[in-house]
Design a protein around this motif. Sequence first.
Motif, PDB file in Angstrom:
ATOM      1  N   PHE A 674       4.104 -32.619  -6.405  1.00 39.64           N
ATOM      2  CA  PHE A 674       5.007 -32.431  -7.553  1.00 39.64           C
ATOM      3  C   PHE A 674       3.963 -32.294  -8.697  1.00 39.64           C
ATOM      4  O   PHE A 674       3.438 -33.350  -8.933  1.00 39.64           O
ATOM      5  CB  PHE A 674       6.115 -33.421  -7.884  1.00 39.64           C
ATOM      6  N   GLY A 676       3.746 -31.126 -12.879  1.00 35.93           N
ATOM      7  CA  GLY A 676       4.688 -31.080 -14.055  1.00 35.93           C
ATOM      8  C   GLY A 676       4.295 -31.877 -15.013  1.00 35.93           C
ATOM      9  O   GLY A 676       3.135 -32.058 -15.507  1.00 35.93           O
ATOM     10  N   TYR A 708      10.804 -37.539 -15.901  1.00 34.98           N
ATOM     11  CA  TYR A 708      10.085 -36.333 -15.436  1.00 34.98           C
ATOM     12  C   TYR A 708      10.419 -34.983 -16.009  1.00 34.98           C
ATOM     13  O   TYR A 708      11.769 -34.804 -16.318  1.00 34.98           O
ATOM     14  CB  TYR A 708      10.412 -36.271 -14.013  1.00 34.98           C
ATOM     15  N   LEU A 711       8.850 -30.400 -13.462  1.00 34.01           N
ATOM     16  CA  LEU A 711       8.291 -30.629 -12.175  1.00 34.01           C
ATOM     17  C   LEU A 711       8.429 -29.391 -11.204  1.00 34.01           C
ATOM     18  O   LEU A 711       9.329 -28.681 -11.160  1.00 34.01           O
ATOM     19  CB  LEU A 711       8.660 -31.751 -11.252  1.00 34.01           C
ATOM     20  N   GLU A 712       7.469 -28.930 -10.482  1.00 27.72           N
ATOM     21  CA  GLU A 712       7.194 -27.854  -9.433  1.00 27.72           C
ATOM     22  C   GLU A 712       6.865 -28.362  -8.155  1.00 27.72           C
ATOM     23  O   GLU A 712       5.758 -29.242  -8.203  1.00 27.72           O
ATOM     24  CB  GLU A 712       6.568 -26.629 -10.082  1.00 27.72           C
ATOM     25  N   ASN A 713       7.461 -28.173  -7.100  1.00 28.64           N
ATOM     26  CA  ASN A 713       7.135 -28.490  -5.750  1.00 28.64           C
ATOM     27  C   ASN A 713       6.753 -27.231  -4.979  1.00 28.64           C
ATOM     28  O   ASN A 713       7.530 -26.355  -4.920  1.00 28.64           O
ATOM     29  CB  ASN A 713       8.305 -29.242  -5.215  1.00 28.64           C
ATOM     30  N   ASP A 718      13.255 -29.765  -3.927  1.00 27.78           N
ATOM     31  CA  ASP A 718      14.028 -29.366  -5.152  1.00 27.78           C
ATOM     32  C   ASP A 718      13.736 -29.908  -6.348  1.00 27.78           C
ATOM     33  O   ASP A 718      14.113 -31.193  -6.483  1.00 27.78           O
ATOM     34  CB  ASP A 718      15.577 -29.144  -4.620  1.00 27.78           C
ATOM     35  N   PRO A 719      12.958 -29.489  -7.088  1.00 29.64           N
ATOM     36  CA  PRO A 719      12.491 -30.270  -8.231  1.00 29.64           C
ATOM     37  C   PRO A 719      13.503 -30.409  -9.269  1.00 29.64           C
ATOM     38  O   PRO A 719      13.355 -31.194 -10.287  1.00 29.64           O
ATOM     39  CB  PRO A 719      11.308 -29.292  -8.926  1.00 29.64           C
ATOM     40  N   SER A 720      14.456 -29.479  -9.241  1.00 30.75           N
ATOM     41  CA  SER A 720      15.686 -29.687 -10.246  1.00 30.75           C
ATOM     42  C   SER A 720      16.318 -30.738 -10.142  1.00 30.75           C
ATOM     43  O   SER A 720      17.140 -31.541 -10.952  1.00 30.75           O
ATOM     44  CB  SER A 720      16.841 -28.381 -10.341  1.00 30.75           C
ATOM     45  N   VAL A 722      14.769 -33.670  -9.600  1.00 30.71           N
ATOM     46  CA  VAL A 722      13.777 -34.792 -10.163  1.00 30.71           C
ATOM     47  C   VAL A 722      13.776 -34.700 -11.625  1.00 30.71           C
ATOM     48  O   VAL A 722      13.770 -35.703 -12.275  1.00 30.71           O
ATOM     49  CB  VAL A 722      12.471 -34.715  -9.410  1.00 30.71           C
ATOM     50  N   ASN A 723      13.803 -33.252 -12.235  1.00 33.01           N
ATOM     51  CA  ASN A 723      13.385 -33.137 -13.389  1.00 33.01           C
ATOM     52  C   ASN A 723      14.554 -33.801 -14.297  1.00 33.01           C
ATOM     53  O   ASN A 723      15.932 -33.944 -14.011  1.00 33.01           O
ATOM     54  CB  ASN A 723      13.550 -31.701 -13.849  1.00 33.01           C
TER      55      ASN A 723
END
Length: 841
Positions: A674, A676, A708, A711-713, A718-720, A722-723
Amino acid sequence: MRVSHVRSLLLSACALAATLPAVAAAQDAAAQHAEAGATAATASDEAVDEGEIVITGTARAQRRFDVSYAVNSLKQDDVLRIAPKNYADLLGTVPGIQVEATGGEVQNITRVRGIPTDRGYLIFQQDGLPLYHEIDGAFFNSGEGMNRFDLMTERVEIVRGGPAPIFASSAAAIANNITVTGDATPRGRAQLTLGDTGLYRLDLMQAGPVDDNSYFAIGGFLRHHDGYRDPGFASDKGGQIRANFKQDLENGFVKISAMYVNDHNLFYLPIPTADPRNPDVSLDPYIDYHKGTLNSPALRDVTIKYLDGTNQLQTLNRDLADGRHMRFFNLGFDWEGDFGGWLTSAKVGYTKGKSSFDAFYSTTNPADANTFAAGYLAAARTAFGANVARLGYALAGTNGATAYDPSSASGLIMSGQYRAVEADFYSGQADLSVTRKFETGIGSHDVRVGVYGSAYGVSSLQVYQDMLVEVQSRPRLIDLVAYSATGAVLGSVTQDGVLRYTTTLNQGDGDARMIALYANDTWEITRGLRLDAGIRREWYDYDGYALLSKEANLGDPTTLADNTTRAFTGAVIARQLKPSATNWTAGLNYDFTGNFGAYGRISNLEVPPQIGVTTSTAPTIVKTKARQIELGLKANFGPNYLYLTGFYTKFDPFNASFVAFNPVTGRNDQAVPFIGEAVAKGVEIDGRIAPTRWFDLTGSVTWADPEYRKLENSAGADPSAVNGNQIIREAKFFGNLRPAVHVPVGDGELEIAGRFEWVGRRYVDLFNLTALPAYQTFGASASLTRGPWRIQAVGDNLTNAKGLTEGNPRTDQLGGQGASDAIYGRPLFGRNFRLIVSRSW
C-alpha cells in the motif's frame, strides 16, 4: 537465589554508602579552591532551575519557555519520582508520544505525533551524539536498546518536531540523554531497588573535582530481574558503567567519556487471550492475562539446522535465556572553546559492539488441535506410507511414547517462531560546529553552522524456525506423530518440537559513510519576536552484500520438519546506493510578556533508505518524507506552566507495505503493498499547576486524528476500504495525570503521588476490523526524604486493569483477528510493587 541476591546487593550498598562519602569528603579539600565551569549552560543555570534549561535543538542553552518548539526537560529527580519500569514508560509521560511499554525493559514501541512506525523516528542521543547512527539495525536499535537510564543520567531532553531534523539525521523527535559531569561540588548517590517480580538492582554514582580545574564522574547499575512475566529463568541480567573526565580550559573545556554495556533482556511477545473458536471464552486458565508468557524453559536448548553455501549442514544451539544480549563499548570526546564570541564545539564518538538476539515470536492464532492435525494427515501418509492410521500429539523428545492430549486442556495447539540473530556493529560519528551572535541594524542573529559525519556498519545472520507448543504459560514443546493402527510410530510431522526448520535465512554485511552540512539562525528581530530557520543537507554512500537462499530438503526421512528449509545457494548479491536528503525548518516566536508567548513552525524531514537495503536480497527502497506543522501557546509562572501545541504531520509518500506471515510456508512472504499518505493532526497539552506548596498536578494529554489517505494497492486489495481509516495501533486520545501531595515530616518530606494513564481505542489492521479496546491504569507511590536518605514505594497497575497493545503484527495487518475486539496481543503487566532506597552525599 533471590535471598542471596538481596543479601549481596544490600552488603554492596552498605559498603559503598559507607566508603563513597569518605571519597566525597576527600574531594572537599580540592573543591574549596575550584571554580565553576564557564559554559553557556552553566551560566544560564545560575538564574534558572536546571530543569528549565534545554540545549537540544538550539544553538546555545536556553530556557524551555524561550524556544519555539515543543520540548520537555526531565531532571534526574523528576525521573526518580516517576520511577518508570523502562525507558518507554518514561517517554509515555511526555505529550505527543504514544508508547507500548509491554515488551520488557527494551524493544518497546514509540509513536511520535501519529508517525506510523514502531520507533516514530525518535532519535536517541547521548550528550548530543547518537551511539549508533541509524535508528535501527539487525534486531537492535539505537534507542532504548542502547540507552538505559541510571544515576549517570543528569536529565533527559525530549524534542518533538521543531528543529529535530536539523540537529539529528532522520529525526522527527530527539531524546537527548545528558550525562552527569563533575564540577567543584562533590556529590554521589547509591540506590537499591527491590521488586516483587524478582527485581534486584543496584545503582551508583560519584562525581566531583580532581583538582581546581579537573573533574570526574563515574557510575552505572547492576540488575537481576525474574520478569513481569516470569519465564522460569532471569528475564533481565547485566548492567552498564559510564565515566567521564573533564578539564577546564581558559576559554572552554575538554571532556573524555567512556561507556560499557553488557546486558541481557528478554523480549515479551503477544499471547493469545481468548479461544479463536469462541472469542467469549478466555484462555486465562491456561495463560494468565497479566503474568502468562510463551517464553519457556523448554526453549533453552533449541537446535537450528540449515545448509550453507557449500551444501554443508550447519547446526546452531540457541538458548532463549540469552534474550537480547547487548554488548558494546563507546568512547567519546567533547571539546568546546570560545574564541572572542566564536563558540566552537567538536564532538566525536565511536561505538563497537555485538548483539545476540533470541526470542520466541507469535505467528498465528491457536488452532483446534484436531483440525490442525488433520491438515497434515495427507502429507504424513505420502511421506511415511499408507499405513499411517492417525496423527497424535506427544511431548517433544519422547519419540511419541508420552502422549499429549490437547482435549484435556484447552483443546488448542499453536505454533510460534524462534528467531535467532547475530549482529556485529560499529559506528563512528563526529560533529563540528561554530556558533556566533551578530548584532545588526534589525536585531541580532545567533547563527550555528556545522558539519556532521558518520561511518557505520553491521554484519548479521538471521535464522528463524517454527516450533509447536501447547497453549499454556511457559509451554512445553509438542510433537505431532504419525501412528499405525497398532500404535507404532511411523514418523513425525515435527522433530523435537520443531514444526519447520529454518523458514527464514538471511546473512549480509553493509557499510555506510555519510556527511551532513547544517546551519541554523535565530534572528531576534525585536525583544520577544524571534525568527528561527535551519537547513540540513545529507549525503550517504552504502556498500554491502546479501547471500541468496533457496528451498531445500535436509533429507531426514523420519520427519516433515526439514522438508522445506532455507539454504544458502553460494551466490551473493552486491548492492551500492548513494541516497541523499534535505531537511529544513522555520519558526516564528513572539513573547507577549516574560511569561506568555506563542509560536508557529514548519519542518520538512526526509528519511533516506537505511543500510538494511544493502543486506537484504529484496529490499523496498523508498525515501520517506514528513511535513510537520506546529502552532503553540506557552505560559510559565514560577512552578506553574502550560504548553498547548497544535500539530499536523503528513507523510507523502508513505509506504504502508508489509510482508505478512504465511502459515503454509512459515515464512514472511505474503507481500501486501500500500503506497499513499499518512496524516495526523492533533493537540498536545503539557502542564503543571501548584496552587499550594503541599499539592501539585502534572500531566499531559494528546488528542489526534491519525488516518490513511490516497493509498493505492497493486496486489488487488481495495484501497477505498482503507483510506480514511485510523492508522494501525495509534490512539486518538491518550495521556496521563500525576497528582502529588507533599507533607513536611521533621526536617524532611513525605510525598504521596498518583499516576492515572489512559489510551484510547486502536486497531490492529488496515481495514479497522479488529480493535484494541481503550484502557486506563492507576499507579501510586509514596516517598520519604530525610537528610541524605530517600525511601520510595511504587505500585503499578494497582487495579490489575486489562489492556492490549500491539496485537499480532505478523498476521493482523490485512485481515484482523476474526473478532471485533483483539484476542491476541501484548497485555499490560499486572499489579507489581517496587521498593527504592537511596542515599546521597
